[in-house]
Write an enzyme that holds these catalytic residues in place. Structure first.
Site, short mmCIF file in Angstrom:
data_model
loop_
_atom_site.label_atom_id
_atom_site.label_comp_id
_atom_site.label_asym_id
_atom_site.label_seq_id
_atom_site.Cartn_x
_atom_site.Cartn_y
_atom_site.Cartn_z
N HIS A 137 30.38 30.88 -3.90
CA HIS A 137 29.77 30.60 -5.20
C HIS A 137 28.35 30.05 -5.08
O HIS A 137 27.63 29.97 -6.08
CB HIS A 137 30.63 29.59 -5.97
CG HIS A 137 32.07 29.99 -6.04
ND1 HIS A 137 33.05 29.39 -5.26
CD2 HIS A 137 32.69 30.95 -6.75
CE1 HIS A 137 34.21 29.96 -5.52
NE2 HIS A 137 34.02 30.90 -6.41
N CYS A 181 27.75 34.56 -1.76
CA CYS A 181 27.71 36.00 -2.05
C CYS A 181 26.26 36.43 -2.24
O CYS A 181 25.50 35.77 -2.97
CB CYS A 181 28.51 36.30 -3.31
SG CYS A 181 28.34 38.01 -3.88
N GLU A 187 29.27 28.10 -9.36
CA GLU A 187 28.12 29.01 -9.31
C GLU A 187 27.01 28.53 -10.24
O GLU A 187 25.83 28.57 -9.89
CB GLU A 187 28.56 30.42 -9.70
CG GLU A 187 27.43 31.43 -9.61
CD GLU A 187 27.84 32.82 -10.05
OE1 GLU A 187 26.96 33.53 -10.59
OE2 GLU A 187 29.02 33.19 -9.86
N CYS A 231 28.10 40.88 -11.61
CA CYS A 231 28.27 41.69 -10.40
C CYS A 231 29.01 42.98 -10.68
O CYS A 231 29.81 43.08 -11.62
CB CYS A 231 28.94 40.86 -9.30
SG CYS A 231 30.73 40.94 -9.26
N SER A 247 37.05 32.45 -12.66
CA SER A 247 36.42 32.87 -13.90
C SER A 247 36.63 34.35 -14.17
O SER A 247 36.99 34.76 -15.27
CB SER A 247 34.92 32.56 -13.85
OG SER A 247 34.26 33.04 -15.00
#
Length: 342
Positions: A96, A118, A148, A216, A245
């Site tokens: 995150h 990521c 995040e 994403c 999430s």
């Protein structure tokens, strides 16, 4: 909807018998691990192989209880704060992402670090830094308290305002309406995000968008597959943890697409058999941090109750992979020892 057959696990009814009984499963594709999650989980496993335990991980590497427990059993130790990591140890940052202050904390504690953020989250971080340098007000669409969002906000706290859904828009204020940009958490519902964007555009007509989509590809593909199956499913079971999430969003997307009911479960044992009352078609999918073994368990549970006819609902092909963190190519134990001697 594109449907192809898939061998079903341990069916108590044959495929023909299941069809006569009117029972079937629609299985979403793609589902489960995205490239960023796969990279992060493998990074923890590789670190344990190369350096031995313990490997400390700041926050859950990904939001899935099964994955976290499995890695704990292999020697990973998950902590909430950098201060919990002993000096001279190795710490990994989760998929995150973290704020710059966390890197500073690690340096102060003389920790060797592995950054498993990521790459798609890193992209959003870089966008935040760039727009802050250009003195934009950045409207970050996301959920308050999510790791995040905390990490991205930490890149430019003086420039970023969190917008947690369309209802937040009325309270948003900016310094200069000609220099406003929106960014977003990568795991949101596409439809909900665009609803928020539309509301922001109405208030700030000159607001610009990020150079490329922040949500994403994996989140979008999983939502598209659920939309395709939703109208045909009496029940949609989403495999995923409650703090994931993107998994929670899949439940919302399923209901919005027309499913009569949708539930989030970590594993098959959490399914309530009463959910199957009056149900002939069950949709099954999983969040981007869910290993396939958990989906197989749900399919087996359904098969034992007559839902042995499984069809694939295919929304997209995914072939994206990310290279492992560069830190795994170094001797981090030696680095940690050297740092602790300073």
């Amino acid at each position: 909807m594109t449907a192809t057959s898939r061998p079903s696990p341990a069916a108590t009814l044959s495929g023909d018998a299941a069809r006569r009984a009117g029972k079937r499963v629609l299985l979403a594709a793609p589902r489960g691990y995205c490239a960023g999650v796969d990279r992060a989980v493998i990074a923890v496993e590789k670190a344990l192989e190369q350096y031995g335990s313990p490997i400390y991980v700041r926050h859950e590497i990904v939001h899935n209880k099964y994955v976290v427990k499995t890695l704990e059993n292999k020697g990973a130790i998950f902590v909430d704060r950098t201060a919990e990591v002993p000096e001279g140890s190795i710490v990994m940052f989760s998929a995150h992402g973290v704020a710059p202050v966390v890197h500073e904390e690690a340096a102060e504690r003389r920790l060797a670090t592995i950054d498993a953020t990521c790459p798609l989250v890193t992209k959003v971080h870089k966008e935040a830094v760039r727009f802050a340098q250009e003195d934009y007000d950045i409207l970050l669409i996301g959920h308050e308290g999510h790791e995040e969002v905390i990490g991205t906000s930490g890149e430019a706290p003086d420039h970023i305002t969190l917008v947690d859904g369309p209802e937040d828009v009325a309270n948003v204020e900016v310094r200069d309406e000609s220099k406003v940009v929106w960014l977003s958490q990568t795991t949101l519902s596409v439809d909900e995000t665009m609803e928020t964007v539309d509301a922001l555009k109405e208030k700030f007509p000159l607001m610009i968008a990020p150079p490329s989509d922040d949500i994403c590809y994996a989140t979008q593909n999983r939502q598209i597959a659920v939309k395709q199956m939703g109208a045909d499913a009496d029940l949609v079971i989403v495999v995923g943890s409650k703090n994931s999430s993107n998994s929670v969003r899949l439940v919302e997307v399923a209901l919005g697409a027309g499913a009569r009911a949708s539930h989030l479960v970590d594993e098959a044992a959490e399914i309530d058999e009463a959910w199957l009352d009056g149900v002939s078609t069950v949709g099954v999918t999983s969040g981007a941090s869910v290993p396939e073994i958990l989906v197989d368990g749900v399919l087996e549970w359904l098969s034992e109750r007559g839902f042995g006819d499984v069809e694939i609902v295919k929304a997209a092909e995914e072939s994206i992979t990310f290279s492992l963190p560069k830190e795994l190519r170094r001797d981090l134990r030696a680095e940690a020892a050297a740092l602790s001697e300073r």
